[in-house]
Write an enzyme that holds these catalytic residues in place. Sequence first.
Site, short mmCIF file in Angstrom:
data_model
loop_
_atom_site.label_atom_id
_atom_site.label_comp_id
_atom_site.label_asym_id
_atom_site.label_seq_id
_atom_site.Cartn_x
_atom_site.Cartn_y
_atom_site.Cartn_z
N ARG A 1 -5.53 -27.39 -7.17
CA ARG A 1 -6.47 -27.53 -6.84
C ARG A 1 -8.20 -27.19 -6.79
O ARG A 1 -8.97 -27.62 -7.33
CB ARG A 1 -6.50 -28.25 -5.80
CG ARG A 1 -5.79 -29.92 -6.28
CD ARG A 1 -5.98 -31.22 -4.85
NE ARG A 1 -4.95 -32.49 -5.02
CZ ARG A 1 -5.00 -32.93 -4.29
NH1 ARG A 1 -5.00 -32.64 -3.18
NH2 ARG A 1 -4.36 -33.66 -4.30
N ASP B 1 4.00 -27.28 -2.31
CA ASP B 1 4.40 -28.79 -1.93
C ASP B 1 4.24 -29.26 -3.08
O ASP B 1 3.95 -28.81 -3.97
CB ASP B 1 3.11 -29.03 -0.78
CG ASP B 1 1.97 -29.57 -1.11
OD1 ASP B 1 1.68 -28.37 -2.86
OD2 ASP B 1 1.24 -30.15 -0.31
N HIS B 2 4.37 -30.94 -3.10
CA HIS B 2 4.29 -31.59 -4.49
C HIS B 2 2.88 -31.06 -5.24
O HIS B 2 3.02 -31.29 -6.32
CB HIS B 2 3.99 -33.54 -4.29
CG HIS B 2 3.45 -33.75 -2.88
ND1 HIS B 2 3.19 -33.25 -1.85
CD2 HIS B 2 2.25 -34.43 -3.41
CE1 HIS B 2 1.65 -33.45 -1.07
NE2 HIS B 2 1.76 -34.18 -3.03
N CYS C 1 -0.39 -24.70 -2.63
CA CYS C 1 -0.40 -26.12 -2.23
C CYS C 1 -1.64 -26.55 -3.08
O CYS C 1 -2.92 -25.72 -3.34
CB CYS C 1 -0.36 -26.61 -0.62
SG CYS C 1 -1.17 -26.03 0.28
N GLY C 2 -2.46 -27.66 -2.39
CA GLY C 2 -3.78 -27.95 -3.06
C GLY C 2 -4.94 -27.09 -2.84
O GLY C 2 -5.68 -27.11 -4.25
N THR C 3 -5.27 -26.68 -2.01
CA THR C 3 -5.98 -25.77 -1.43
C THR C 3 -5.23 -24.63 -0.67
O THR C 3 -6.85 -23.37 -0.23
CB THR C 3 -7.14 -26.40 0.19
OG1 THR C 3 -6.22 -26.32 0.91
CG2 THR C 3 -7.89 -27.74 -0.75
N ARG D 1 -4.74 -3.26 15.10
CA ARG D 1 -5.45 -4.47 14.59
C ARG D 1 -4.02 -5.28 14.55
O ARG D 1 -4.47 -6.75 14.84
CB ARG D 1 -6.93 -5.30 13.87
CG ARG D 1 -7.81 -3.72 14.18
CD ARG D 1 -9.02 -3.27 13.16
NE ARG D 1 -10.06 -2.63 13.89
CZ ARG D 1 -10.80 -1.76 12.77
NH1 ARG D 1 -11.00 -1.96 11.30
NH2 ARG D 1 -11.77 -0.69 13.01
N HIS E 1 -5.92 -3.88 4.34
CA HIS E 1 -6.32 -3.36 5.87
C HIS E 1 -5.88 -4.53 6.64
O HIS E 1 -5.43 -4.13 7.49
CB HIS E 1 -8.12 -4.31 5.77
CG HIS E 1 -8.74 -3.07 5.30
ND1 HIS E 1 -10.45 -3.46 5.16
CD2 HIS E 1 -8.95 -2.16 4.60
CE1 HIS E 1 -11.58 -2.35 4.44
NE2 HIS E 1 -10.23 -1.17 4.30
N ASN E 2 -5.70 -5.74 6.18
CA ASN E 2 -4.88 -6.70 6.62
C ASN E 2 -2.80 -6.25 6.82
O ASN E 2 -2.59 -7.39 7.44
CB ASN E 2 -5.35 -8.21 6.79
CG ASN E 2 -6.20 -8.05 6.61
OD1 ASN E 2 -7.03 -8.03 5.54
ND2 ASN E 2 -6.91 -8.13 7.62
N VAL F 1 -4.77 -23.98 2.02
CA VAL F 1 -4.74 -24.05 3.78
C VAL F 1 -3.41 -24.14 4.21
O VAL F 1 -3.09 -23.82 5.50
CB VAL F 1 -6.03 -24.49 4.41
CG1 VAL F 1 -6.08 -24.54 5.13
CG2 VAL F 1 -6.94 -24.05 3.57
N GLY F 2 -2.54 -25.53 4.27
CA GLY F 2 -2.11 -26.19 5.32
C GLY F 2 -0.71 -25.53 4.80
O GLY F 2 -0.39 -25.09 5.56
N ARG G 1 -6.53 3.14 11.11
CA ARG G 1 -7.26 2.03 12.19
C ARG G 1 -7.24 1.00 12.08
O ARG G 1 -6.73 0.29 13.32
CB ARG G 1 -8.51 1.96 11.87
CG ARG G 1 -9.12 2.14 10.35
CD ARG G 1 -10.37 2.21 10.21
NE ARG G 1 -11.62 1.58 9.81
CZ ARG G 1 -11.02 1.32 8.54
NH1 ARG G 1 -10.93 2.65 7.89
NH2 ARG G 1 -11.82 0.75 7.15
N HIS G 2 -6.69 -0.05 10.86
CA HIS G 2 -5.69 -1.16 10.81
C HIS G 2 -4.63 -1.62 11.41
O HIS G 2 -4.57 -2.59 12.13
CB HIS G 2 -5.78 -1.49 9.67
CG HIS G 2 -6.87 -0.45 8.32
ND1 HIS G 2 -7.94 -1.87 8.72
CD2 HIS G 2 -7.05 -0.16 7.59
CE1 HIS G 2 -8.50 -1.62 7.66
NE2 HIS G 2 -8.51 -0.45 7.03
C1 RB5 Z 1 -1.96 -32.79 0.38
O1 RB5 Z 1 -2.37 -34.22 -0.56
C2 RB5 Z 1 -2.69 -31.87 0.49
O2 RB5 Z 1 -3.16 -32.15 1.64
C3 RB5 Z 1 -1.93 -30.17 0.44
O3 RB5 Z 1 -1.48 -30.40 -0.68
C4 RB5 Z 1 -3.04 -29.07 0.52
O4 RB5 Z 1 -4.02 -29.41 0.26
C5 RB5 Z 1 -3.24 -28.93 2.53
O5 RB5 Z 1 -3.57 -28.41 2.55
#
Ligand code: RB5
Length: 151
Positions: free
Chosen positions: A109, A8-9, A65-67, A136, A98-99, A69-70, A132-133
């Site tokens: 970030r 993302d940005h 992305c920032g984390t 799963r 394993h995965n 996660v998203g 074994r993996h």
């Molecule tokens: C964008 O602000 C931020 O939410 C995105 O980059 C990311 O960290 C989401 O998980």
Amino acid sequence: MRIGIGTDHVGFAYKKEISDYLKDLGHEVVDYGTYSTERTDYPIWGSKVARELVAGNIERGVLICGTGVGISLSANRFQGVRAVVCSEPYTAKLARAHNNANIIAFGSRVIGIELAKMIVEVFLTTEYEGGRHQQRIDELDDDDFLCGMKE
Ligand code: RB5
């Protein structure tokens, strides 16, 4: 290896450096965007890379992305995608061994660019152990198992 990259940005600034690093390692890199720092939504780019992976057009994916996660959550909506967020190489290694993870994600970030390169390198050089993996991993894509119809 043919590798797709998407951000993302917030992750955009890391995209070129990681792409160049992957090319230096001898990989082919397909850039699925985003293409500027203009604010955008991470599911656009996570789903793009996931679709290409499921279609067999790329062997692995890198998402930023920032984390992390998203963008990994959006990729994991696709059957057969195993996207993992990693902030250190140990998890990246085990995610492969394993995965059988096929997409690595991280946050621009959260970690520095040199650590990101190290994580990506470990991710691309570690083989899946199988054995074994495998059962799963099969359970992750088995609707009957996920609905509690079988154990
Ligand atoms: C964008 O602000 C931020 O939410 C995105 O980059 C990311 O960290 C989401 O998980």
